[in-house]
Write a protein that holds these residues in place. Structure first.
Motif, short mmCIF file in Angstrom:
data_model
loop_
_atom_site.label_atom_id
_atom_site.label_comp_id
_atom_site.label_asym_id
_atom_site.label_seq_id
_atom_site.Cartn_x
_atom_site.Cartn_y
_atom_site.Cartn_z
N PHE A 1 0.84 -1.21 0.00
CA PHE A 1 0.00 0.00 0.00
C PHE A 1 0.87 1.26 0.00
O PHE A 1 0.57 2.24 -0.68
CB PHE A 1 -0.95 -0.02 1.21
N LYS B 1 0.82 4.08 -3.09
CA LYS B 1 0.60 5.50 -2.82
C LYS B 1 1.78 6.33 -3.33
O LYS B 1 1.62 7.34 -4.02
CB LYS B 1 0.40 5.71 -1.32
N LYS B 2 2.97 5.85 -3.02
CA LYS B 2 4.17 6.60 -3.39
C LYS B 2 4.31 6.71 -4.91
O LYS B 2 4.77 7.73 -5.43
CB LYS B 2 5.39 5.86 -2.80
N ASP C 1 -4.23 6.74 -6.81
CA ASP C 1 -5.10 7.25 -5.75
C ASP C 1 -5.96 6.16 -5.11
O ASP C 1 -6.63 6.40 -4.12
CB ASP C 1 -6.00 8.41 -6.24
N HIS C 2 -5.95 4.95 -5.69
CA HIS C 2 -6.77 3.89 -5.09
C HIS C 2 -6.27 2.50 -5.45
O HIS C 2 -5.45 2.33 -6.37
CB HIS C 2 -8.24 4.03 -5.51
N ALA D 1 -5.26 0.80 3.30
CA ALA D 1 -5.58 1.79 2.26
C ALA D 1 -5.88 3.14 2.90
O ALA D 1 -5.31 4.17 2.51
CB ALA D 1 -6.78 1.30 1.43
N ASN E 1 -2.94 4.99 4.30
CA ASN E 1 -2.02 5.49 3.28
C ASN E 1 -2.67 6.53 2.36
O ASN E 1 -2.11 6.90 1.33
CB ASN E 1 -1.48 4.33 2.44
N GLY E 2 -3.88 6.95 2.70
CA GLY E 2 -4.55 7.97 1.89
C GLY E 2 -5.01 7.46 0.54
O GLY E 2 -5.11 8.21 -0.43
N LEU E 3 -5.30 6.16 0.46
CA LEU E 3 -5.80 5.56 -0.78
C LEU E 3 -7.28 5.22 -0.64
O LEU E 3 -7.70 4.75 0.43
CB LEU E 3 -5.05 4.26 -1.08
N SER F 1 -14.26 6.90 1.13
CA SER F 1 -13.20 6.41 0.24
C SER F 1 -13.21 4.88 0.12
O SER F 1 -12.43 4.32 -0.65
CB SER F 1 -11.83 6.87 0.77
#
Ligand code: BGC
Length: 392
Positions: A85, A89-90, A94-95, A129, A132-134, A174
């Motif tokens: 994850f 993200k890196k 975005d998902h 997710a 990690n801002g996903l 999200s």
């Protein structure tokens, strides 16, 4: 690596559709060489605004396949870790789309309870997710007997979704649900629409505004998204999905889970090849394969069956759905196997991805941790050429 009868069965329908489709891609003016590709086609803007996939956090994603969709996680050599994850993200996605074989981890009789240890593992993936801002799509994958015995499995399918939805009801927006990956024959159109509507109703009882992803028959074909999927008119939190693997003789060349029609490797994108390529003897037993290779060897790039017209045809069909319904569209799987050379894979990925984005579709690359992969989960490294084709 894993012979799935459902995937093998994907063929018949997909191929007929493919052959029919490619047969009509003839209206592009001739060109003398295979590159460069023609300028992108203009895309009509729908008159009513469609919710953007960006605002849903589902613009650019990757499938974390072959892990929780295996009979048991690890059976196909992939076990998810927190690092996956972080890396996704890196890289700039975005998902994630998370294929999950819930049907292998639930009682087969009422009340069809999902195993709590397995559900905790799904919770862990959702937590990863979120932290990690996903965004994440929890996708019910590989429920094969729902296709072959829909009535016998209908109550169970609905009960699975009732449990998942109630269990995850407090998750942020999200987190999205996808009711069923690639519904297909012998499940019939009416049966699928009825079963899907019932499961959606069960989800809506606890999650009235959760994003729910729906797809049509024939392995989530663009045509069935447009022509046969029934979207409840009063539900404004639906995303329509399709999967894009055309031309399938390119994307699935040499795949060991496909029948002999697909065993010819060395197919490039875009065609024509510099040297003619003959299909293998077994593949050549199929008339549609012979015809495809004849055109592949002869036709200039703009109308070559392994070329941009094939991609545009599919994307335009999905775009027709968006224009008619104003429901946002998601290309939930697309990918090319590593039997294809990497220049061709990158060209196909870039063209498909850009075509989807021009039409306002969100997308998720099919990275199965196996031969379609662009991310090596063992070494935590990306295939940089393919990653660039997706994101740059
Ligand atoms: C299936 C995989 C398959 C992939 C590409 C997915 O929907 O679950 O088994 O490898 O499509 O064919």
């Amino acid at each position: 690596m894993f012979a799935s009868s459902s995937v093998v069965a994907r063929l018949g329908a997909a191929l007929a559709a493919c052959a029919a489709l490619l047969g009509c891609a003839t209206s592009v003016p001739p060109a003398s060489s295979k590159v460069p590709a023609p300028a992108p086609a203009a895309v009509a803007v729908p008159s009513v605004p469609v919710v953007s996939m960006k605002s849903l956090g589902l613009e650019r994603g990757i499938n974390l396949g072959n892990a929780l969709d295996a009979p048991d996680e690890g059976d196909w050599g992939v076990v998810l870790t927190g690092s996956d994850f972080v890396a996704v993200k890196k890289a700039g996605f975005d998902h994630v789309r998370l294929p999950v074989r819930f049907s292998n981890h639930a009682m087969t009789t009422e009340p069809f309870s999902i195993n709590s240890t397995f559900m905790a593992r799904v919770d862990w993936a959702i937590d990863q997710a979120i932290s990690n801002g996903l965004s994440i799509i929890v996708d019910l994958h590989h429920y094969a007997v729902l296709m072959t015995e829909p009535e016998a499995n209908r109550a169970r399918f609905v009960a699975l979704w009732k449990q998942i939805a109630e269990h995850e009801r407090d998750r942020p927006p999200s987190v999205a649900f996808e009711l069923c990956n690639e519904p297909t024959a012998p499940l019939a159109v009416d049966e699928w629409n009825a079963i899907m509507t019932e499961a959606l109703r069960a989800v809506r009882a606890s999650n009235p505004t959760r994003t729910v992803v729906l797809e049509g028959l024939d392995w989530a074909s663009a045509k069935n998204l447009r022509d046969t999927l029934i979207i409840p008119e009063t539900d404004h939190h639906i995303v329509g999905s399709f999967h894009m693997y055309q031309p399938i003789l390119f994307t699935h060349q040499g795949a060991d889970f496909m029948p002999s029609e697909f065993e010819t490797t060395g197919v490039v994108f875009p065609g024509p090849p510099s040297q003619p390529l003959e299909p293998s003897a077994r593949a050549a037993e199929k008339g549609w394969v012979n015809e495809w290779f004849r055109r592949y060897n002869e036709e200039p790039a703009p109308r070559n069956p392994s070329g941009p017209a094939t991609i545009d045809n599919q994307l335009d069909v999905a775009h027709d759905f968006l224009e008619r319904t104003h429901v946002p569209v998601y290309m939930g799987e697309f990918g090319a196997i590593d039997h294809a050379d990497s220049t061709s894979r990158a060209a196909w990925i870039r063209m498909t991805r850009q075509g989807a984005e021009r039409r306002g579709f969100g997308w998720a690359y099919w990275d199965d941790g196996g031969r379609f992969k662009i991310y090596d989960r063992a070494s935590l490294t990306w295939n940089q050429v393919l990653l660039d084709a997706l994101l740059r």
